[in-house]
Design a protein around this motif. Structure first.
Motif, PDB file in Angstrom:
ATOM      1  N   UNK A  91       0.840  -1.185   0.000  1.00 31.10           N
ATOM      2  CA  UNK A  91       0.000   0.000   0.000  1.00 31.10           C
ATOM      3  C   UNK A  91       0.881   1.244   0.000  1.00 31.10           C
ATOM      4  N   UNK A  92       0.413   2.338  -0.619  1.00 34.14           N
ATOM      5  CA  UNK A  92       1.202   3.571  -0.610  1.00 34.14           C
ATOM      6  C   UNK A  92       1.466   4.029   0.827  1.00 34.14           C
ATOM      7  N   UNK A  93       2.643   4.603   1.030  1.00 32.52           N
ATOM      8  CA  UNK A  93       2.985   5.112   2.359  1.00 32.52           C
ATOM      9  C   UNK A  93       2.100   6.302   2.710  1.00 32.52           C
ATOM     10  N   UNK A  94       1.623   6.335   3.937  1.00 36.24           N
ATOM     11  CA  UNK A  94       0.807   7.466   4.379  1.00 36.24           C
ATOM     12  C   UNK A  94       1.691   8.704   4.541  1.00 36.24           C
ATOM     13  N   UNK A  95       1.180   9.894   4.236  1.00 34.69           N
ATOM     14  CA  UNK A  95       1.959  11.108   4.492  1.00 34.69           C
ATOM     15  C   UNK A  95       2.310  11.215   5.978  1.00 34.69           C
ATOM     16  N   UNK A  96       3.519  11.655   6.246  1.00 35.41           N
ATOM     17  CA  UNK A  96       3.975  11.766   7.635  1.00 35.41           C
ATOM     18  C   UNK A  96       3.956  13.225   8.062  1.00 35.41           C
ATOM     19  N   UNK A  97       3.255  13.486   9.155  1.00 33.95           N
ATOM     20  CA  UNK A  97       3.070  14.840   9.662  1.00 33.95           C
ATOM     21  C   UNK A  97       3.917  15.033  10.916  1.00 33.95           C
ATOM     22  N   UNK A  98       4.777  16.033  10.903  1.00 37.12           N
ATOM     23  CA  UNK A  98       5.479  16.441  12.121  1.00 37.12           C
ATOM     24  C   UNK A  98       4.711  17.601  12.732  1.00 37.12           C
ATOM     25  N   UNK A  99       4.155  17.387  13.913  1.00 44.45           N
ATOM     26  CA  UNK A  99       3.490  18.458  14.645  1.00 44.45           C
ATOM     27  C   UNK A  99       4.547  19.106  15.541  1.00 44.45           C
ATOM     28  N   UNK A 100       4.881  20.357  15.252  1.00 41.28           N
ATOM     29  CA  UNK A 100       5.945  21.067  15.975  1.00 41.28           C
ATOM     30  C   UNK A 100       5.294  22.090  16.895  1.00 41.28           C
ATOM     31  N   UNK A 101       5.691  22.091  18.167  1.00 38.22           N
ATOM     32  CA  UNK A 101       4.970  22.912  19.146  1.00 38.22           C
ATOM     33  C   UNK A 101       5.896  23.325  20.288  1.00 38.22           C
ATOM     34  N   UNK A 102       5.355  24.157  21.165  1.00 39.21           N
ATOM     35  CA  UNK A 102       6.134  24.660  22.301  1.00 39.21           C
ATOM     36  C   UNK A 102       6.787  25.976  21.941  1.00 39.21           C
ATOM     37  N   UNK A 103       8.118  25.999  21.953  1.00 41.67           N
ATOM     38  CA  UNK A 103       8.842  27.171  21.513  1.00 41.67           C
ATOM     39  C   UNK A 103       9.304  28.078  22.629  1.00 41.67           C
ATOM     40  N   UNK A 104       9.982  29.137  22.216  1.00 38.13           N
ATOM     41  CA  UNK A 104      10.682  30.028  23.144  1.00 38.13           C
ATOM     42  C   UNK A 104       9.874  31.250  23.549  1.00 38.13           C
ATOM     43  N   UNK A 105       8.678  31.399  23.034  1.00 32.76           N
ATOM     44  CA  UNK A 105       7.905  32.593  23.355  1.00 32.76           C
ATOM     45  C   UNK A 105       7.130  32.406  24.659  1.00 32.76           C
ATOM     46  N   UNK A 106       6.491  33.486  25.107  1.00 32.43           N
ATOM     47  CA  UNK A 106       5.692  33.442  26.327  1.00 32.43           C
ATOM     48  C   UNK A 106       4.436  32.603  26.162  1.00 32.43           C
ATOM     49  N   UNK A 107       4.112  32.224  24.931  1.00 36.24           N
ATOM     50  CA  UNK A 107       2.913  31.435  24.674  1.00 36.24           C
ATOM     51  C   UNK A 107       3.227  29.946  24.514  1.00 36.24           C
ATOM     52  N   UNK A 108       4.312  29.513  25.136  1.00 33.63           N
ATOM     53  CA  UNK A 108       4.768  28.122  25.074  1.00 33.63           C
ATOM     54  C   UNK A 108       3.655  27.155  25.491  1.00 33.63           C
ATOM     55  N   UNK A 109       3.045  27.388  26.636  1.00 32.81           N
ATOM     56  CA  UNK A 109       2.064  26.445  27.164  1.00 32.81           C
ATOM     57  C   UNK A 109       0.835  26.346  26.276  1.00 32.81           C
ATOM     58  N   UNK A 110       0.368  27.484  25.747  1.00 32.33           N
ATOM     59  CA  UNK A 110      -0.789  27.464  24.853  1.00 32.33           C
ATOM     60  C   UNK A 110      -0.477  26.654  23.605  1.00 32.33           C
TER      61      UNK A 110
END
Length: 379
Positions: A7-26
């Motif tokens: 079967x064709x390979x499913x697209x792979x999604x990298x969910x990137x989150x967090x970060x260095x800003x004050x809105x890290x938790x959100x």
């Protein structure tokens, strides 16, 4: 069909989150919602968190651990699978493989990534920096490109673009870093003269941040000076805005395809409108907004037109939330756009689309599909 046909390979999604800003938790909360909404029969998923000090970490695929629990805010450091290991994305466009590098260990390949869903807010994520890295890596991504992200983060240049396209903006003044450092007295005088023309209070904000400070009603400058100094703790460039007596109205814009890829052309579609007055409502609290905003059909059509015009003026892609003031004279003034608006299921942007029949999982899927049909580079 041959028994060896795979079967064709499913697209792979990298969910990137967090970060260095004050809105890290959100951002972490948003990532949990997105991870829960992605159709695992359709996509493979790789969660990547960025710590508050900027380390890219492989994290647990555990949305339940990304929610606010007992008023405790989630943090990437608590989700990382290693205290020291870092995730590395190749900047070779021919190689989309992600590698986990840990001290004293052979780097471990995590496989290729087909698309990135960045759910970061503020500097070092929503401002074009991450988007530039992904352009170098040749990996498609959800949301605005480098220029639109940078303009959407910088309130001064955002307003300059709006004005150049004939969109209405409120009165504002900018205090630049060199201006304040070299001649603060002249900068204060400029603000006092601005207040003399437009009245008090003034609203003082980091030019590339989210939190506003309102100076008290005053006819002298000390209060605004304190607000500027506080804003400069978050951003050396400060924007000062006059009060616009109004109601806040918001409208979302979503990119969708009008036919099968690759011949399709992306189109931008406005959402129903909403009223919201607090940043908390935009990110977390659904009780503070009314969808659709009770402003009448004519006003709704006009704000939807302006929202799409703002989206196009900044050359956005994917999604935008446009924030407006509806003045006492019945005129609309655009305040700002957010190229990665609050995106929890009860945030304003998803709520507006739910009102038009687009569920949260469908919204996530539409954004991923739109990103997968785009190339990186000049477009």
């Amino acid at each position: 069909m041959s028994e060896n046909t795979q079967s064709p390979r499913k697209p792979r999604v990298a969910v990137v989150f967090g970060g260095r800003s004050s809105e890290h938790a959100i951002s972490v909360v948003t990532a949990g919602a997105v991870l829960s909404a992605i159709d695992r029969d359709k996509y493979d998923v790789l969660p990547i968190g960025i710590t508050t000090d900027g380390r890219w970490a492989l994290t647990a695929d555990a949305p339940e651990r990304m929610a606010i629990a007992d008023r405790a805010l989630p943090n990437v450091a608590d989700l990382a699978e290693s205290e020291q290991g870092g995730v590395v994305l190749s900047v070779d466009p021919a190689n989309r493989e992600v590698v986990l590098a840990e001290p004293g260990a052979v780097p471990r390949a995590l496989g290729e990534v087909d698309v990135v869903f960045p759910v970061l807010h503020g500097p070092y994520g929503e401002d074009g920096t991450l988007q530039g890295l992904l352009e170098l890596s040749g990996v498609p991504y959800v949301g605005a490109g480098v220029l639109a992200s940078a303009v959407g983060q910088d309130k001064e240049y955002m307003k300059r673009v709006f004005v150049s396209f004939g969109l209405p903006v409120g009165p504002y003044e900018v205090v630049r870093p060199r201006e304040w450092d070299q001649n603060p007295a002249a900068a204060r005088k400029k603000i006092v003269e601005f207040a003399a023309d437009h009245g008090w209070p003034l609203f003082v904000k980091p030019a590339r941040g989210a939190r506003p400070w309102a100076s008290p009603r005053s006819t002298t400058s000390p209060a605004s000076t304190r607000a500027i100094e506080e804003a400069r703790r978050h951003d050396p460039k400060v924007i000062v805005e006059a009060l616009v007596r109004s109601r806040e109205i918001e409208c979302g814009v979503l990119e969708f395809e009008d036919g099968p890829a690759p011949a399709c052309r992306p189109r931008s579609r406005p959402s129903p409108t909403t009223t919201s007055t607090t940043s908390r409502a935009k990110y977390i609290d659904s009780a503070s907004g009314i969808v659709p905003a009770p402003i009448g059909d004519g006003a709704t059509a006009e704000i939807q037109r302006l929202a799409v015009a703002a989206y196009e003026a900044v050359s956005c892609e994917g999604l935008v939330r446009a924030d407006f003031f509806l003045t006492e004279d019945g005129e609309f003034v655009i305040n700002e756009i957010n190229t990665m608006p609050g995106f929890t299921p009860i945030s304003m942007y998803p709520r507006m689309w739910r009102e038009s029949g687009v569920s949260y999982p469908e919204l996530v899927d539409r954004l991923l599909q739109a990103a997968l049909t785009r190339s990186t580079g000049l477009r």
